[in-house]
Design an enzyme around this catalytic site. Sequence first.
Site, short mmCIF file in Angstrom:
data_model
loop_
_atom_site.label_atom_id
_atom_site.label_comp_id
_atom_site.label_asym_id
_atom_site.label_seq_id
_atom_site.Cartn_x
_atom_site.Cartn_y
_atom_site.Cartn_z
N LEU A 7 -69.34 41.48 44.60
CA LEU A 7 -68.13 40.79 44.37
C LEU A 7 -68.35 39.39 43.76
O LEU A 7 -69.47 38.67 44.57
CB LEU A 7 -67.71 40.67 46.17
CG LEU A 7 -67.80 41.80 46.76
CD1 LEU A 7 -66.99 42.15 48.09
CD2 LEU A 7 -66.49 42.89 45.84
N ALA A 64 -65.69 36.89 43.20
CA ALA A 64 -64.51 36.13 42.82
C ALA A 64 -64.30 34.86 43.41
O ALA A 64 -63.49 34.75 43.26
CB ALA A 64 -63.08 37.49 43.09
N GLN A 101 -59.98 40.64 41.19
CA GLN A 101 -59.19 40.58 42.18
C GLN A 101 -57.80 40.79 42.67
O GLN A 101 -57.15 39.99 41.55
CB GLN A 101 -60.17 39.49 43.24
CG GLN A 101 -59.51 39.53 44.89
CD GLN A 101 -60.70 38.32 45.82
OE1 GLN A 101 -61.88 39.02 45.67
NE2 GLN A 101 -60.39 38.04 46.86
N THR A 135 -63.20 40.31 51.44
CA THR A 135 -64.01 40.45 50.94
C THR A 135 -63.46 41.93 50.72
O THR A 135 -63.69 43.30 50.04
CB THR A 135 -65.44 41.05 51.34
OG1 THR A 135 -65.25 40.56 53.09
CG2 THR A 135 -66.68 39.94 50.70
N ASN A 161 -74.75 41.06 59.67
CA ASN A 161 -74.04 42.05 58.89
C ASN A 161 -74.29 40.35 57.90
O ASN A 161 -74.65 39.76 57.10
CB ASN A 161 -72.73 42.13 58.28
CG ASN A 161 -71.90 42.79 57.43
OD1 ASN A 161 -72.36 43.03 56.37
ND2 ASN A 161 -70.47 42.53 57.36
N HIS A 196 -86.82 8.15 32.33
CA HIS A 196 -87.48 7.39 32.77
C HIS A 196 -87.52 6.33 34.11
O HIS A 196 -86.17 6.25 34.39
CB HIS A 196 -87.40 5.97 31.76
CG HIS A 196 -86.45 5.63 30.30
ND1 HIS A 196 -86.85 6.36 29.21
CD2 HIS A 196 -85.18 6.37 30.29
CE1 HIS A 196 -86.17 6.67 28.53
NE2 HIS A 196 -84.51 6.22 28.42
P1 TTP Z 1 -68.34 33.50 50.89
O1 TTP Z 1 -69.28 33.35 50.86
O2 TTP Z 1 -67.05 34.19 52.11
O3 TTP Z 1 -66.68 33.15 49.96
P2 TTP Z 1 -66.77 31.94 48.73
O4 TTP Z 1 -67.84 32.65 47.79
O5 TTP Z 1 -65.19 31.70 48.06
O6 TTP Z 1 -67.74 30.99 49.39
P3 TTP Z 1 -66.74 29.59 50.17
O7 TTP Z 1 -67.08 29.94 51.61
O8 TTP Z 1 -67.72 28.79 49.68
O9 TTP Z 1 -65.57 29.25 49.47
O10 TTP Z 1 -67.79 35.28 50.15
C1 TTP Z 1 -68.48 36.42 50.50
C2 TTP Z 1 -68.67 37.04 48.90
O11 TTP Z 1 -68.06 37.97 48.45
C3 TTP Z 1 -69.59 36.02 48.37
O12 TTP Z 1 -69.84 37.24 46.41
C4 TTP Z 1 -68.06 36.08 47.13
C5 TTP Z 1 -67.37 37.50 47.50
N1 TTP Z 1 -65.90 37.01 47.82
C6 TTP Z 1 -65.05 37.64 46.82
O13 TTP Z 1 -65.31 38.52 45.38
N2 TTP Z 1 -63.57 37.78 46.84
C7 TTP Z 1 -62.96 36.59 47.95
O14 TTP Z 1 -61.48 36.59 47.96
C8 TTP Z 1 -64.43 35.86 49.29
C9 TTP Z 1 -63.48 35.15 49.99
C10 TTP Z 1 -65.00 36.40 48.58
#
Ligand code: TTP
Length: 410
Positions: A6, A8, A77, A83, A165, A317
């Site tokens: 993941l 995105a 996505q 997620t 988790n 420098h």
């Molecule tokens: P998060 O770390 O919760 O979200 P983020 O990567 O957008 O970071 P932030 O909260 O700082 O904005 O995401 C957990 C994992 O899931 C990470 O690998 C990115 C992925 N993810 C997606 O693929 N799609 C999504 O819509 C979200 C929210 C996360």
Amino acid sequence: MKGVVLAAGKGERLRPLTDDRPKVMLKVANRPIIEYVLENLDPFVDEFVVVVRYEKEKLIRGLGDEFNGKPITYVDQLPGEGTAKAIESARELIDGEEFMVANGDIYFEMEGVKELLAAFRREKADAALLVKEFDDLGHFGKVEVQGNLVSAVREKPGNVPGYANLGLYIFKPDVFEFLQKTAISERGEYEITDTINLMIRKGKRVAYAIYSGYWNDVGRPWNLLELNEYLLKNKLKHDIRGIVEEGATIVPPVEIGEGTVVRSGAYIIGPVKIGRNSRIGPNCFIRPYTSIGDDCHVGNAVEVKNSIIMDHSNAPHLNYVGDSIIGEDTNLGAGTITANLRHDKGSVRVEVKGKLEDSGRRKLGAIIGHNVKVGINVSIYPGRKIGSNSFIGPGVVVDRNVPSGSLVVV
Ligand code: TTP
């Protein structure tokens, strides 16, 4: 088995480093974070699927269409955050087989994947997730268990002990029915933890494995420094491919890439990693846990310690760079100094998504984005951020965060 990664997310908490690129493409120990994830999944999968959206072109261009000879397919996505939505996006590419899912921004060792697969098989489970025991769950969700199975996953219960988790899962394809039924959470996201609770309520068997190895959920800027330190301490091999002039001192382990020149009088104490075609010295001091990328310049009378300097950046420098992160294509003017310790010796706080957060670190310097031009004799307070594409004039004291695209003069 396919490995779905993941990647995105917007990585807001890592701004300004994620202003123009996905979090998973930030380099730690000179390698994009996502490559560590792919490497640890690699022995267990025969293909990768990477879910993309934010700044996806940079991810696809940077990672390419294969990893260790195994194909990578990119999938956009589906509309919606979270997620669960990200995993659902891979539906068309999962062909009736069980599959693995990993967040693209977590670092874990291969042992964790092995343990998870063993638990999944042993319990003849429908799903499995990797957990780690913490004395204080802080901002993590809590995985509740009964015997060898998960009984529920609870949203952030606060400062209590328990299993967190970790973001590594195995699912059977029937998870897609549950993903489709997952409702939007109070946070406005489709969350995989809600999907897992739905599965448990319908009698599905969700196994877990307890992981005791190193793990880092790279969400905030200082997590990059922690991971850099871990990788250099535990994985670095002494390997000098560049040119080291007579009169330079190198204390192993130090990795120096091809085309890099270390000039006389440079004093490097490993673990330190330096990329290709960089110019180091003469007469500089590079201290442990420092990663310097490709095409960088660390020049005369410069001290760097416990820091990440990304590709094409210069401290040329009379600079001190301590416990800091410097993005790509950034230049520090002569005499520019990062402060990394508060006078009261308290832990340094950093603004993350508009809120001050305690980094838990007594020493933390500057977090500087990409394409920043810092003038001469600039002093930067501990934990301050300078946004990408900014220009800081000579003599400025950076005592507050600088938004991206700023011009700051005295
Ligand atoms: P998060 O770390 O919760 O979200 P983020 O990567 O957008 O970071 P932030 O909260 O700082 O904005 O995401 C957990 C994992 O899931 C990470 O690998 C990115 C992925 N993810 C997606 O693929 N799609 C999504 O819509 C979200 C929210 C996360």
